[in-house]
Motif scaffolding. Structure first.
Motif, PDB file in Angstrom:
ATOM      1  N   SER A  32       1.029  -1.776  -0.244  1.00 21.43           N
ATOM      2  CA  SER A  32       0.066   0.308  -0.049  1.00 21.43           C
ATOM      3  C   SER A  32       0.711   1.118  -0.053  1.00 21.43           C
ATOM      4  N   GLY A  33       2.055   1.173   0.014  1.00 24.47           N
ATOM      5  CA  GLY A  33       2.629   2.142   0.189  1.00 24.47           C
ATOM      6  C   GLY A  33       3.151   2.659   1.621  1.00 24.47           C
ATOM      7  N   ASP A  34       2.129   2.615   2.589  1.00 23.65           N
ATOM      8  CA  ASP A  34       2.497   3.539   4.119  1.00 23.65           C
ATOM      9  C   ASP A  34       3.473   2.779   4.534  1.00 23.65           C
ATOM     10  N   ASN A  35       4.456   1.649   4.417  1.00 22.40           N
ATOM     11  CA  ASN A  35       5.394   1.247   5.184  1.00 22.40           C
ATOM     12  C   ASN A  35       6.759   1.135   4.520  1.00 22.40           C
ATOM     13  N   THR A  36       7.516   2.128   4.978  1.00 23.21           N
ATOM     14  CA  THR A  36       8.875   2.258   4.243  1.00 23.21           C
ATOM     15  C   THR A  36      10.319   2.218   5.027  1.00 23.21           C
ATOM     16  N   TYR A  37      11.326   1.646   5.127  1.00 24.15           N
ATOM     17  CA  TYR A  37      11.801   1.455   5.849  1.00 24.15           C
ATOM     18  C   TYR A  37      13.831   1.235   4.864  1.00 24.15           C
ATOM     19  N   TYR A  38      14.428   2.752   5.922  1.00 22.12           N
ATOM     20  CA  TYR A  38      15.475   2.635   4.788  1.00 22.12           C
ATOM     21  C   TYR A  38      16.777   1.818   5.660  1.00 22.12           C
ATOM     22  N   ALA A  39      17.747   2.087   5.235  1.00 19.92           N
ATOM     23  CA  ALA A  39      19.375   1.943   5.620  1.00 19.92           C
ATOM     24  C   ALA A  39      19.823   2.893   6.443  1.00 19.92           C
ATOM     25  N   ASP A  40      20.470   3.269   7.643  1.00 23.35           N
ATOM     26  CA  ASP A  40      20.348   4.513   8.098  1.00 23.35           C
ATOM     27  C   ASP A  40      21.949   5.470   7.210  1.00 23.35           C
ATOM     28  N   SER A  41      22.352   4.014   6.301  1.00 24.20           N
ATOM     29  CA  SER A  41      23.297   5.498   5.503  1.00 24.20           C
ATOM     30  C   SER A  41      22.271   5.640   4.382  1.00 24.20           C
TER      31      SER A  41
ATOM     32  N   ALA B 197      19.191   6.810   5.216  1.00 24.48           N
ATOM     33  CA  ALA B 197      17.966   7.577   5.233  1.00 24.48           C
ATOM     34  C   ALA B 197      18.105   9.726   5.312  1.00 24.48           C
ATOM     35  N   GLY B 198      16.722   9.579   5.061  1.00 26.25           N
ATOM     36  CA  GLY B 198      16.926  11.283   4.852  1.00 26.25           C
ATOM     37  C   GLY B 198      17.451  11.787   3.694  1.00 26.25           C
ATOM     38  N   ARG B 199      18.198  10.357   2.601  1.00 21.00           N
ATOM     39  CA  ARG B 199      18.666  11.338   1.537  1.00 21.00           C
ATOM     40  C   ARG B 199      17.826  10.731   0.135  1.00 21.00           C
ATOM     41  N   PHE B 200      17.180   9.355   0.387  1.00 18.50           N
ATOM     42  CA  PHE B 200      16.853   8.140  -0.440  1.00 18.50           C
ATOM     43  C   PHE B 200      15.060   8.350   0.005  1.00 18.50           C
ATOM     44  N   THR B 201      14.538   8.097  -1.039  1.00 20.20           N
ATOM     45  CA  THR B 201      13.319   8.347  -0.805  1.00 20.20           C
ATOM     46  C   THR B 201      12.961   6.704  -1.806  1.00 20.20           C
ATOM     47  N   ILE B 202      12.126   5.949  -1.454  1.00 17.02           N
ATOM     48  CA  ILE B 202      11.451   5.056  -2.577  1.00 17.02           C
ATOM     49  C   ILE B 202       9.911   4.995  -2.302  1.00 17.02           C
ATOM     50  N   SER B 203       9.072   4.539  -3.465  1.00 13.10           N
ATOM     51  CA  SER B 203       8.241   5.291  -3.414  1.00 13.10           C
ATOM     52  C   SER B 203       7.393   4.041  -4.722  1.00 13.10           C
ATOM     53  N   ARG B 204       6.015   3.771  -4.787  1.00 16.77           N
ATOM     54  CA  ARG B 204       5.272   2.738  -5.416  1.00 16.77           C
ATOM     55  C   ARG B 204       4.069   3.286  -6.146  1.00 16.77           C
ATOM     56  N   ASP B 205       4.507   2.966  -7.652  1.00 18.97           N
ATOM     57  CA  ASP B 205       2.938   3.334  -8.191  1.00 18.97           C
ATOM     58  C   ASP B 205       2.164   2.111  -8.928  1.00 18.97           C
ATOM     59  N   ASN B 206       0.643   1.171  -8.255  1.00 16.65           N
ATOM     60  CA  ASN B 206       0.572   0.392  -8.478  1.00 16.65           C
ATOM     61  C   ASN B 206       0.443   0.151  -9.191  1.00 16.65           C
ATOM     62  N   THR B 207      -0.865   1.217  -9.540  1.00 11.30           N
ATOM     63  CA  THR B 207      -1.520   1.482 -11.317  1.00 11.30           C
ATOM     64  C   THR B 207      -0.253   0.961 -12.862  1.00 11.30           C
ATOM     65  N   LYS B 208       0.414   1.673 -12.522  1.00  9.38           N
ATOM     66  CA  LYS B 208       1.725   0.980 -13.615  1.00  9.38           C
ATOM     67  C   LYS B 208       2.757   0.104 -13.140  1.00  9.38           C
TER      68      LYS B 208
END
Length: 128
Positions: free
Chosen positions: A54-63, A65-76
């Motif tokens: 659903s895109g409402d739960n993300t997790y990042y490596a400490d290295s 975090a704050g610089r990278f952003t993950i997102s998804r478009d399930n329609t695509k």
């Protein structure tokens, strides 16, 4: 079966940005979690970021975090990794991966053995 194809890699100067894309095909409805990993020459593959269906739960490596952003478009059927403030240490082959069995969250996303399908990777090179 799920097929994953990454794109968007390239050469960028330190401080610059890139956006990676990963297009999924096949049984895409089963991709509970999509994640990004990377592997630099001579190093082990490491977790970068992950996102749930659903895109409402993300997790990042400490290295990253704050610089990278993950997102998804399930329609695509596509997951993205927006990478800002890139550093030479971010140079690596970036891989997209999918978990199709089970639901996880938080630090569990870092466990690469949970991922059933992997893409071929896209090279990211950050020059100083």
């Amino acid at each position: 079966q799920v097929q994953l194809v990454e794109s968007g890699g390239g050469l960028v100067q330190a401080g610059g940005s890139l956006r990676l894309s990963c297009a999924a095909s096949g049984r895409t409805f089963s991709t509970n979690t999509l994640g990004w990993f990377r592997q630099a020459p001579g190093k082990e593959r490491e977790f970068v970021a992950a996102i749930n269906w659903s895109g409402d739960n993300t997790y990042y490596a400490d290295s990253v975090a704050g610089r990278f952003t993950i997102s998804r478009d399930n329609t695509k059927n596509t997951v993205y990794l927006q990478m800002n403030s890139l550093k030479p240490g971010d140079t690596a082959v970036y891989y997209c991966a999918a978990i199709t069995r089970g639901y996880y969250s938080g630090s569990s996303y870092q466990r690469n053995y949970l991922y059933d399908y992997w893409g071929q990777g896209t090279q990211v090179t950050v020059s100083s």
